[in-house]
Write a protein that holds these residues in place. Structure first.
Motif, PDB file in Angstrom:
ATOM      1  N   ARG A  55     -88.550  49.450-109.383  1.00  0.00           N
ATOM      2  CA  ARG A  55     -87.622  49.360-110.556  1.00  0.00           C
ATOM      3  C   ARG A  55     -88.017  50.700-111.382  1.00  0.00           C
ATOM      4  O   ARG A  55     -86.728  51.238-112.028  1.00  0.00           O
ATOM      5  N   HIS A  56     -89.154  51.486-111.465  1.00  0.00           N
ATOM      6  CA  HIS A  56     -88.702  52.867-112.066  1.00  0.00           C
ATOM      7  C   HIS A  56     -88.117  53.845-111.265  1.00  0.00           C
ATOM      8  O   HIS A  56     -87.057  54.621-111.984  1.00  0.00           O
ATOM      9  N   ALA A  59     -84.402  53.109-111.919  1.00  0.00           N
ATOM     10  CA  ALA A  59     -83.887  53.549-113.182  1.00  0.00           C
ATOM     11  C   ALA A  59     -83.717  55.092-113.214  1.00  0.00           C
ATOM     12  O   ALA A  59     -82.917  55.542-113.704  1.00  0.00           O
ATOM     13  N   ASN A 102     -85.397  54.268-119.406  1.00  0.00           N
ATOM     14  CA  ASN A 102     -85.828  53.136-120.337  1.00  0.00           C
ATOM     15  C   ASN A 102     -84.632  52.097-120.652  1.00  0.00           C
ATOM     16  O   ASN A 102     -84.816  51.279-120.911  1.00  0.00           O
ATOM     17  N   MET A 105     -83.315  50.039-118.264  1.00  0.00           N
ATOM     18  CA  MET A 105     -84.142  48.978-117.872  1.00  0.00           C
ATOM     19  C   MET A 105     -84.211  48.060-119.215  1.00  0.00           C
ATOM     20  O   MET A 105     -84.767  47.171-119.042  1.00  0.00           O
ATOM     21  N   GLY A 114     -92.824  51.110-119.181  1.00  0.00           N
ATOM     22  CA  GLY A 114     -91.551  51.942-119.315  1.00  0.00           C
ATOM     23  C   GLY A 114     -91.687  53.361-118.375  1.00  0.00           C
ATOM     24  O   GLY A 114     -93.037  53.373-117.928  1.00  0.00           O
TER      25      GLY A 114
END
Length: 446
Positions: A55-56, A59, A102, A105, A114
């Motif tokens: 996910r990080h 992003a 962030n 997301m 975050g």
């Protein structure tokens, strides 16, 4: 801090501390895209070794892609020539990318779970390896435009050489008449000179594809997860779109600025070659009433606010001026390259600004020189032949038949009587005017 800003405190401090230090990061598009590509590659490399969750990483990658596409550039407010050795530059990218990641997301800044600038965007990196990597790759990205610009000049010179292949002129050494040649040979020589210089720049560009990424702060790789160095090379190549390799010796890669110095030196040589051509054209186009007057340059603008009708060789002079600036920037790079201390060189921001300036000026100037000067210039064939026939350059065609002493005597007589040597030769029965032209043409080897 402005409420809507994506950058953070480190960026704000850098912008304040180095206010007025010149153009900001956003003024250098190739560097913006290169650094965003480096940060994206780092995220993917960290993801592949399990150091960054999907996910990080996704992003961060999306934020980097947006920056590469030209978004959020107003958030890059640190001057490129900042005095922190690149730390403010690195943190400006880290902070903007983290804040935008962030947002992507759907998280507020500093929300739990975050992305953070240091722990995630800067993971496995330090300013000391990612900023010089970004500078090198920015030069590589800028190269195709410069190459195309120089090739336009080469093609224009080659075309002018073909156009003037039969036009006789006086070859000059030490600004004195020497031997006959053609304008085709002159322009052909110019084209070859620029082409060689361009090939040397290309070799220097290729050298910049070897980067210090993965060395982190000093070359030990401390701070990078296991396996990162093995995958960052491929990640960089995929992110930037061309083959990139990490330095075989990280300690060498971290401290050495020879790649920047070599690149700058070759840009200097390219600029000097073009300036030499420009200087020749200024002389050859000096007005026929008081100068050589063999070349007629395109009249692109009036030359004086007081001398009516005067037209200056502004395009050649602009190339000479660009060369002066490029050579001055080369001195900056040379001084900065030798000023590195111990394990790193902390003057890379100065080298970056100098290199980007050199490349931008040549990329802008060379096509203008080709299109607004070389393509449209005309050679006054009659004036060129008159200058040749009246000069002592014709003496060389008699040397084999008459010997140096006899020809020197004819030349001295011509000088004493204030008459062309060719006229004395005709009077002596050596050859007539038509024969002289044929002999001079044969002497050129064209």
């Amino acid at each position: 801090m402005p409420e809507a800003s994506l950058y953070g405190a480190n960026t704000a401090r850098g912008a304040a501390n180095f206010k007025g230090f010149g153009p900001t990061l956003a003024d250098y598009p190739y560097f913006m895209r290169a650094m965003a590509g480096v940060k994206l590659a780092a995220a993917r490399a960290n993801q592949s070794v399990g150091a960054l969750i999907d996910r990080h990483a996704d992003a961060i990658a999306d934020a980097c892609d947006e920056i590469r596409d030209g978004a959020h550039w107003d958030q890059f407010i640190v001057p490129l020539a900042e005095g922190s050795g690149g730390t403010s530059t690195n943190m400006n990218f880290n902070e903007v990318i983290a804040a935008r990641a962030n947002q992507i997301m759907g998280l507020a800044q500093d929300a739990p779970g975050g992305v953070t600038a240091n722990d995630h965007v800067n993971l496995a990196q330090s300013t000391n390896d990612c900023v010089p990597t970004g500078i090198k790759l920015a030069c590589v990205l800028a190269w195709p435009a410069l190459q195309e610009a120089a090739q336009l000049l080469i093609k224009a010179l080659e075309a002018k050489g073909r156009e003037t292949s039969d036009t006789l002129r006086t070859g000059r050494t030490c600004m004195q008449a020497a031997q006959p040649m053609t304008y085709g040979q002159l322009f052909g020589g110019y084209a070859s000179m620029v082409s060689r210089a361009l090939q040397d720049v290309e070799r220097a560009v290729h050298g910049l594809c070897t980067v210090p990424m993965g060395g982190t702060a000093i070359g030990t790789g401390l701070g990078a997860p296991e396996g990162y160095r093995e995958v960052i090379e491929e990640a960089l190549s995929e992110s930037l779109g061309f083959e990139i390799e990490c330095a075989a010796n990280a300690f060498d890669g971290m401290q050495s600025a020879d790649g920047f110095a070599r690149m700058s030196a070759e840009l200097r040589n390219l600029a000097a070659a073009c300036a030499k051509i420009a200087a020749d054209l200024v002389i050859l186009s000096s007005d026929g009433a008081s100068g050589i007057g063999e070349i007629l340059l395109p009249a692109v603008q009036p030359g004086s606010s007081i001398m009516a009708g005067k037209v200056n060789p502004v395009m050649p002079m602009s190339i000479q001026q660009i060369s002066m600036i490029v050579q001055g920037q080369d001195l900056t790079v040379s001084l900065a390259a030798q000023a590195g201390q111990m394990e790193i060189n902390h003057f890379e921001p100065a080298m970056a600004q100098a290199l980007f300036t050199q490349m931008a000026l040549l990329t802008a100037g060379l096509p203008q020189f080709a299109e607004s000067c070389i393509a449209g210039l005309k050679v006054d064939e009659a004036r060129s032949y008159e200058n040749l026939a009246r000069s002592f350059a014709v003496s060389t065609v008699f040397l084999r038949a008459l010997g140096y002493k006899k020809v020197a005597g004819l030349a001295k007589r011509a000088q004493t009587e204030g008459r062309p040597l060719s006229e004395i030769a005709a009077e002596e029965g050596l050859l007539d005017a038509d024969q002289l032209r044929d002999v001079l043409r044969g002497a050129t080897g064209a």
